[in-house]
Structures are given as C-alpha cells and as structure tokens.
Design a protein around this motif. Structure first.
Motif, PDB file in Angstrom:
ATOM      1  N   MET A 152       0.834  -1.248  -0.199  1.00 28.49           N
ATOM      2  CA  MET A 152      -0.109  -0.005   0.079  1.00 28.49           C
ATOM      3  C   MET A 152       1.116   1.265  -0.054  1.00 28.49           C
ATOM      4  O   MET A 152       2.006   0.732  -0.635  1.00 28.49           O
ATOM      5  CB  MET A 152      -0.918  -0.211   1.286  1.00 28.49           C
ATOM      6  CG  MET A 152      -1.722  -1.675   1.062  1.00 28.49           C
ATOM      7  SD  MET A 152      -2.709  -2.157   2.052  1.00 28.49           S
ATOM      8  CE  MET A 152      -2.427  -3.648   2.206  1.00 28.49           C
ATOM      9  N   THR A 153       1.023   3.902  -0.022  1.00 30.31           N
ATOM     10  CA  THR A 153       2.178   3.019   0.392  1.00 30.31           C
ATOM     11  C   THR A 153       1.249   1.848   0.806  1.00 30.31           C
ATOM     12  O   THR A 153       0.879   2.152   1.897  1.00 30.31           O
ATOM     13  CB  THR A 153       3.428   3.317   0.323  1.00 30.31           C
ATOM     14  OG1 THR A 153       3.912   4.112   0.998  1.00 30.31           O
ATOM     15  CG2 THR A 153       3.987   2.728  -0.725  1.00 30.31           C
ATOM     16  N   SER A 154       0.718   1.207  -0.029  1.00 31.45           N
ATOM     17  CA  SER A 154       0.366  -0.300   0.313  1.00 31.45           C
ATOM     18  C   SER A 154       1.367  -0.931   1.040  1.00 31.45           C
ATOM     19  O   SER A 154       2.297  -0.541   0.977  1.00 31.45           O
ATOM     20  CB  SER A 154       0.087  -0.894  -0.929  1.00 31.45           C
ATOM     21  OG  SER A 154      -0.768  -0.247  -1.942  1.00 31.45           O
ATOM     22  N   LEU A 171      -4.161  -3.463   7.489  1.00 30.70           N
ATOM     23  CA  LEU A 171      -4.487  -3.140   6.001  1.00 30.70           C
ATOM     24  C   LEU A 171      -3.922  -4.234   5.041  1.00 30.70           C
ATOM     25  O   LEU A 171      -3.549  -4.196   4.010  1.00 30.70           O
ATOM     26  CB  LEU A 171      -4.167  -1.828   5.692  1.00 30.70           C
ATOM     27  CG  LEU A 171      -4.819  -0.868   6.235  1.00 30.70           C
ATOM     28  CD1 LEU A 171      -4.003   0.511   5.685  1.00 30.70           C
ATOM     29  CD2 LEU A 171      -6.131  -0.677   6.204  1.00 30.70           C
ATOM     30  N   GLN A 228     -10.006   3.577   3.995  1.00 32.47           N
ATOM     31  CA  GLN A 228      -8.665   3.718   4.294  1.00 32.47           C
ATOM     32  C   GLN A 228      -7.762   3.278   3.121  1.00 32.47           C
ATOM     33  O   GLN A 228      -6.693   3.681   2.784  1.00 32.47           O
ATOM     34  CB  GLN A 228      -8.370   2.846   5.511  1.00 32.47           C
ATOM     35  CG  GLN A 228      -8.583   3.476   6.785  1.00 32.47           C
ATOM     36  CD  GLN A 228      -8.131   2.571   7.986  1.00 32.47           C
ATOM     37  OE1 GLN A 228      -8.890   1.800   8.353  1.00 32.47           O
ATOM     38  NE2 GLN A 228      -7.254   2.978   8.528  1.00 32.47           N
ATOM     39  N   VAL A 229      -7.986   2.079   2.483  1.00 32.18           N
ATOM     40  CA  VAL A 229      -7.267   1.421   1.427  1.00 32.18           C
ATOM     41  C   VAL A 229      -7.188   2.141   0.377  1.00 32.18           C
ATOM     42  O   VAL A 229      -6.357   2.521  -0.380  1.00 32.18           O
ATOM     43  CB  VAL A 229      -7.852  -0.112   1.264  1.00 32.18           C
ATOM     44  CG1 VAL A 229      -7.055  -0.880   0.061  1.00 32.18           C
ATOM     45  CG2 VAL A 229      -7.444  -0.909   2.381  1.00 32.18           C
ATOM     46  N   CYS A 230      -8.740   2.732  -0.005  1.00 29.46           N
ATOM     47  CA  CYS A 230      -8.677   3.475  -1.126  1.00 29.46           C
ATOM     48  C   CYS A 230      -8.057   4.787  -1.226  1.00 29.46           C
ATOM     49  O   CYS A 230      -7.671   5.520  -2.263  1.00 29.46           O
ATOM     50  CB  CYS A 230     -10.332   3.749  -1.738  1.00 29.46           C
ATOM     51  SG  CYS A 230     -11.127   2.139  -2.120  1.00 29.46           S
ATOM     52  N   ALA A 231      -7.685   5.247   0.194  1.00 30.97           N
ATOM     53  CA  ALA A 231      -7.253   6.520   0.036  1.00 30.97           C
ATOM     54  C   ALA A 231      -5.776   6.443   0.043  1.00 30.97           C
ATOM     55  O   ALA A 231      -4.992   7.508  -0.021  1.00 30.97           O
ATOM     56  CB  ALA A 231      -7.323   7.170   1.485  1.00 30.97           C
ATOM     57  N   ARG A 232      -5.121   5.250   0.082  1.00 33.92           N
ATOM     58  CA  ARG A 232      -3.754   4.979  -0.232  1.00 33.92           C
ATOM     59  C   ARG A 232      -3.294   4.727  -1.538  1.00 33.92           C
ATOM     60  O   ARG A 232      -4.272   4.277  -2.354  1.00 33.92           O
ATOM     61  CB  ARG A 232      -3.279   4.009   0.700  1.00 33.92           C
ATOM     62  CG  ARG A 232      -3.520   4.292   2.267  1.00 33.92           C
ATOM     63  CD  ARG A 232      -3.303   3.209   3.034  1.00 33.92           C
ATOM     64  NE  ARG A 232      -3.022   3.489   4.359  1.00 33.92           N
ATOM     65  CZ  ARG A 232      -2.134   3.353   5.312  1.00 33.92           C
ATOM     66  NH1 ARG A 232      -1.006   2.643   4.845  1.00 33.92           N
ATOM     67  NH2 ARG A 232      -2.062   3.581   6.506  1.00 33.92           N
ATOM     68  N   PRO A 233      -2.147   4.907  -1.963  1.00 32.10           N
ATOM     69  CA  PRO A 233      -1.754   4.434  -3.250  1.00 32.10           C
ATOM     70  C   PRO A 233      -1.805   2.859  -3.361  1.00 32.10           C
ATOM     71  O   PRO A 233      -1.567   2.350  -2.572  1.00 32.10           O
ATOM     72  CB  PRO A 233      -0.233   4.715  -3.722  1.00 32.10           C
ATOM     73  CG  PRO A 233      -0.065   5.957  -2.542  1.00 32.10           C
ATOM     74  CD  PRO A 233      -1.013   5.596  -1.450  1.00 32.10           C
ATOM     75  N   ARG A 291      -0.787  -0.583  -4.528  1.00 32.39           N
ATOM     76  CA  ARG A 291       0.472  -1.004  -5.151  1.00 32.39           C
ATOM     77  C   ARG A 291       0.267  -1.903  -6.342  1.00 32.39           C
ATOM     78  O   ARG A 291      -0.643  -2.894  -6.377  1.00 32.39           O
ATOM     79  CB  ARG A 291       1.469  -1.702  -4.112  1.00 32.39           C
ATOM     80  CG  ARG A 291       2.683  -2.292  -4.500  1.00 32.39           C
ATOM     81  CD  ARG A 291       3.513  -2.608  -3.332  1.00 32.39           C
ATOM     82  NE  ARG A 291       4.793  -3.124  -3.975  1.00 32.39           N
ATOM     83  CZ  ARG A 291       5.687  -3.647  -3.114  1.00 32.39           C
ATOM     84  NH1 ARG A 291       5.633  -3.503  -1.748  1.00 32.39           N
ATOM     85  NH2 ARG A 291       6.835  -3.917  -3.824  1.00 32.39           N
TER      86      ARG A 291
END
Length: 266
Positions: free
Chosen positions: A1-3, A128, A174-179, A181
C-alpha cells in the motif's frame, strides 16, 4: 500500500530498514525490535546483523538475544547464527484468528484440495494486510508466491478482496485513500474500480481475482464466518489464469468455506 509491503515469496519481501541505535525504548520494545529483525528474506541473522537491524548497541542486543534464546523464542545454529525458535510458533498457534481457524479449516481444505488438486489457501486480516495462516499445494498446481505467514495488500489478492469487502466500511476507505500497489498490469489501482469490485463480492459472496499478483494465477475466494456471523477469514483456490473458472469450482469453494463456518459456529 503506500500499500503495506508484502513479506512474501509472492514478490519482494517486506524488509524492515536497519534502525539507528535507540536507548530510549523499553526493554519490551527492544526485545520486540530483535524479533522484528527477522523476515522472509532474513531468516538467519548473526548477532551483529541482529543488533544493526534492531537498531541496538551490540552489548544490549547480546543480553536480549541471550534471554530470548533461553526462553526458546530464538535458536542458535552450529554456525552461530540465530533463527526464530519453535516456542514462538507454539505461542502463535494459540491465536484464535490463526491457529484456531486453521484447525477448523484443515479438514475442509484437504477435501477441497483432493477435489481440485490446486492451491488451497486460508487467510485472515491484520490491519490493512492479509496474512496467510495455511496453504495446501501440489506439484502440478500453478506456482504461487504465498507461504504461511506471508502478508499481502488486501486489494491485490482474492482472499484480501473478501476480507476487505466484508470489513468495516472505513476499512475500504482507508485502503482507497492510499496508493494501490501494482504487481502486474492487471493489478487494481483505481479506487473507483476497487469499490465496484468490492460491491460485486458482497453481492455474489465470491471474489474472483485474476493476474493481480502474478500473470499465472487466478484466485476464487469465499468468506469464512465466525460464531456471530462476522467474517473472520477467507478461503481460496488458486488455479492457472487464462483458462477461466472451471464449472463447479465456485460451488466447491463456497461449500468448503461454509463447512468451516459451521465448524466455528459449533
């Protein structure tokens, strides 16, 4: 994510960067830093490497490593290098989200493997990320990069999509708000597309994830529910990509996941 970065073999293992020496941490914090120095690409470490990766003075690392070795959290081999000890595995297996679910799932996973002779995986969510707690594979099954204990982003795996779809609403945001990967050209990177995929998972009760981590694999995943009906894990089968979903495969995954859920409820 920054996955969250994976610990893999499914790609580049998550590797904590060496920390600067920090004498302000508690003893417990320093011990956890020593254990956290190990990962999929650093399974064996010398005392010097342990101290460097944990960000500790060598003398401090020596004392902590000695304590952890006496307890069984670490083991030392004939070369003098240290490894994670079996005592930690024993403790980890007491986790209801890991060992407990795994014990309930194994008979159904074995049945699913016998019916498909493909990779059968069980995973739970941790923050996450998705953590794989069991894997059954055969020589003729498509090669996967997962292993027991590996972590991968929720958006890029079949089991992760299930756990994300049935998680708290704020989790998806939360996941969608991050890049997001990217691992292959097929990996979901658009938040709008991810939301649409999650809605489809909730509608059908199945996640079909093709070529998201490698170009060779297609994952079919279903939710595993706990005693209260909440989704506590996800079960998947990984088959070769490009051949579509074979007839009977989705019902087989559903039946196995339902059987695990019944066992947990009982």
């Amino acid at each position: 994510m920054t996955s969250p970065r994976p610990r893999a073999p499914m790609g580049t293992p998550r590797s904590p960067a060496p920390r600067r020496p920090d004498t302000g941490r508690s003893v417990a914090g320093r011990m956890l830093a020593v254990l956290g120095a190990f990962d999929a690409s650093h399974r064996s470490l010398t005392l010097t490497a342990l101290a460097r990766r944990a960000g500790l003075p060598l003398a401090t690392a020596h004392r902590l490593v000695a304590t952890l070795t006496r307890w069984g959290a670490l083991e030392r081999d004939a070369t003098g290098a240290y490894h994670v000890g079996l005592r930690l595995w024993e403790v980890a297996m007491l986790s209801p989200r890991g060992g407990g679910v795994r014990e309930a799932a194994l008979p159904f996973m074995e049945d699913l493997y016998e019916a498909t002779h493909e990779n059968v995986q069980l995973a739970v969510r941790d923050g996450l990320e998705v953590v794989y707690v069991e894997l059954i594979s055969g020589r003729s099954a498509v090669q996967v990069r997962t292993r027991v204990g590996s972590r991968w982003p929720l958006h890029a795996t079949g089991v992760g999509l299930v756990l994300l779809a049935y998680g708290p609403p704020r989790l998806a945001e939360q996941v969608c708000a991050r890049p997001l990967r990217r691992y292959t050209e097929m990996t979901i990177q658009d938040p709008h597309r991810l939301r649409a995929v999650l809605a489809e998972v909730r509608r059908t009760g199945i996640a079909v994830s093709e070529r998201q981590i490698t170009m060779e694999g297609l994952s079919i995943a279903a939710p595993v529910r706990g005693p209260g009906g909440e989704v506590v894990a996800s079960l998947s089968v990984v088959v070769p990509a490009g051949e579509g979903v074979a007839p009977g495969l989705i019902p087989a995954v559903r039946v196995a996941a339902h059987g695990i859920s019944r066992t947990l409820a009982a």
